[in-house]
Write a protein that holds these residues in place. Structure first.
Motif, PDB file in Angstrom:
ATOM      1  N   GLY A 216       0.807  -1.206   0.000  1.00 45.55           N
ATOM      2  CA  GLY A 216       0.000   0.000   0.000  1.00 45.55           C
ATOM      3  C   GLY A 216       0.843   1.260   0.000  1.00 45.55           C
ATOM      4  N   THR A 217       1.882   1.278   0.843  1.00 44.92           N
ATOM      5  CA  THR A 217       2.755   2.453   0.894  1.00 44.92           C
ATOM      6  C   THR A 217       3.517   2.603  -0.409  1.00 44.92           C
ATOM      7  N   ARG A 218       3.986   1.487  -0.957  1.00 47.92           N
ATOM      8  CA  ARG A 218       4.682   1.545  -2.247  1.00 47.92           C
ATOM      9  C   ARG A 218       3.783   2.166  -3.313  1.00 47.92           C
ATOM     10  N   ALA A 219       2.539   1.745  -3.367  1.00 49.94           N
ATOM     11  CA  ALA A 219       1.607   2.271  -4.370  1.00 49.94           C
ATOM     12  C   ALA A 219       1.365   3.757  -4.153  1.00 49.94           C
ATOM     13  N   ARG A 220       1.246   4.180  -2.893  1.00 55.65           N
ATOM     14  CA  ARG A 220       1.026   5.600  -2.621  1.00 55.65           C
ATOM     15  C   ARG A 220       2.242   6.435  -3.001  1.00 55.65           C
ATOM     16  N   ILE A 221       3.444   5.922  -2.765  1.00 55.53           N
ATOM     17  CA  ILE A 221       4.651   6.657  -3.146  1.00 55.53           C
ATOM     18  C   ILE A 221       4.746   6.772  -4.663  1.00 55.53           C
ATOM     19  N   ALA A 222       4.453   5.684  -5.370  1.00 59.74           N
ATOM     20  CA  ALA A 222       4.488   5.731  -6.828  1.00 59.74           C
ATOM     21  C   ALA A 222       3.473   6.739  -7.359  1.00 59.74           C
ATOM     22  N   ALA A 223       2.273   6.737  -6.785  1.00 61.85           N
ATOM     23  CA  ALA A 223       1.258   7.694  -7.216  1.00 61.85           C
ATOM     24  C   ALA A 223       1.680   9.124  -6.922  1.00 61.85           C
ATOM     25  N   ALA A 224       2.335   9.329  -5.773  1.00 64.79           N
ATOM     26  CA  ALA A 224       2.788  10.673  -5.410  1.00 64.79           C
ATOM     27  C   ALA A 224       3.838  11.188  -6.388  1.00 64.79           C
ATOM     28  N   LEU A 225       4.729  10.329  -6.821  1.00 65.66           N
ATOM     29  CA  LEU A 225       5.750  10.757  -7.772  1.00 65.66           C
ATOM     30  C   LEU A 225       5.121  11.196  -9.088  1.00 65.66           C
ATOM     31  N   LEU A 226       4.137  10.449  -9.555  1.00 65.32           N
ATOM     32  CA  LEU A 226       3.450  10.841 -10.792  1.00 65.32           C
ATOM     33  C   LEU A 226       2.673  12.139 -10.591  1.00 65.32           C
ATOM     34  N   ARG A 227       2.093  12.312  -9.404  1.00 63.37           N
ATOM     35  CA  ARG A 227       1.382  13.563  -9.087  1.00 63.37           C
ATOM     36  C   ARG A 227       2.358  14.743  -9.121  1.00 63.37           C
ATOM     37  N   ALA A 228       3.531  14.577  -8.509  1.00 69.15           N
ATOM     38  CA  ALA A 228       4.525  15.653  -8.485  1.00 69.15           C
ATOM     39  C   ALA A 228       5.006  16.001  -9.887  1.00 69.15           C
ATOM     40  N   ALA A 229       5.118  14.981 -10.752  1.00 73.94           N
ATOM     41  CA  ALA A 229       5.588  15.209 -12.118  1.00 73.94           C
ATOM     42  C   ALA A 229       4.604  16.027 -12.932  1.00 73.94           C
ATOM     43  N   ALA A 230       3.349  16.121 -12.462  1.00 76.69           N
ATOM     44  CA  ALA A 230       2.333  16.911 -13.144  1.00 76.69           C
ATOM     45  C   ALA A 230       2.002  18.207 -12.398  1.00 76.69           C
ATOM     46  N   ASP A 231       2.704  18.486 -11.318  1.00 78.67           N
ATOM     47  CA  ASP A 231       2.425  19.661 -10.482  1.00 78.67           C
ATOM     48  C   ASP A 231       2.919  20.919 -11.190  1.00 78.67           C
ATOM     49  N   PRO A 232       2.029  21.844 -11.568  1.00 78.69           N
ATOM     50  CA  PRO A 232       2.492  23.044 -12.270  1.00 78.69           C
ATOM     51  C   PRO A 232       3.395  23.923 -11.416  1.00 78.69           C
TER      52      PRO A 232
END
Length: 273
Positions: A216-232
């Motif tokens: 679960g934590t691994r999935a949340r970290i992966a999702a966070a990285l993709l979120r940051a990559a789209a952060d304007p």
């Protein structure tokens, strides 16, 4: 992470002194995304106080960026990849990068064969971009386990490049992103240097977490990285760091790296020499 203990994060792979403000801004975006995804123990700042090899074995490690060679060799029992960046630089493609084989402008060599019996500089034997690719490239040219007269272990790509520039070495393999960042932010360090050729592409340096972290934590970290990559709000930091995007990845993508080593060993060239 579990509980409220603060984790450790280190992003030292491209953290040149000239880029530390951008690296800190990029980390701030990742930290915001991690918290938004519900990841606990996110630190306020990066750990720059210890060698990265020490940080990678810290039980409190939350996130880092590593080279693919340590990921598949010395730290295969410790780290696991979760995302891979794409870099906006010559020699890079989506999720992939190459190394530039660099020599001095006045060097007569026209190809790697012209460097036989010369001196190489490499950042360290555990580097994909500085050692493994160069070993792989010259293995078919080596005789009795040797190709170079000497290998200078410089400790960092930047110092390998300096060794070539000053004549302490004749060739170095420098990863494309590092070469582009130095070219942009310290152009004086590449004056008198030319690209002899490029290595084959391989998966770029992954963002990684502790092996054994809960799914679960691994999935949340992966999702966070993709979120940051789209952060304007992080666009300027990403542009400075040449980060064009991030995509999910796992360790299997990096199997090419130990296979490169094994291929060189089969040719009787187990070490860069």
């Amino acid at each position: 992470m579990t509980g409220t203990a603060t984790g450790v994060v280190a992003l030292g792979m491209y953290d040149l002194p000239e880029l530390r403000a951008a690296t800190d801004a990029w980390w701030a975006a990742i930290a915001r995304a991690l918290r938004a995804e519900g990841v606990a123990g996110v630190p306020e700042s990066l750990d720059r106080s210890r060698p990265y090899h020490e940080v990678w074995r810290d039980p409190a490690l939350l996130l880092t960026q590593t080279c693919g060679y340590p990921l598949t060799h010395g730290f295969a029992d410790t780290l696991t990849a979760v995302a891979v960046p794409s870099y906006d630089a010559e020699g890079c493609g989506p999720g992939r990068y190459s190394s530039a084989f660099l020599v001095r402008d006045d060097d007569p060599a026209g190809d790697l064969a012209g460097l036989r019996g010369r001196r190489a500089a490499a950042n360290g034997p555990d580097s994909q971009s500085g050692c493994n690719v160069l070993r792989s490239a010259v293995a078919p040219l080596a005789a009795d386990g040797r190709f170079f007269s000497e290998v200078v272990w410089a400790g960092a790509h930047r110092r390998s490049l300096a060794a070539v520039r000053t004549g302490d070495a004749d060739i170095a393999a420098i990863d494309a992103a590092t070469f582009a960042l130095i070219s942009r932010h310290a152009p004086e360090e590449i004056r008198g240097i030319r690209v002899l050729g490029w290595s084959p592409a391989a998966p770029a340096l992954p963002y990684a977490v502790r092996r054994g972290i809960d799914a679960g934590t691994r999935a949340r970290i992966a999702a966070a990285l993709l979120r940051a990559a789209a952060d304007p709000d992080a666009a300027a930091a990403r542009e400075t760091l040449l980060i064009a995007g991030l995509s999910p990845v796992d360790d299997a993508a990096y199997a090419v790296m130990p296979e490169m080593r094994r291929a060189a060993e089969r040719l009787g060239y187990p070490e860069l020499a």
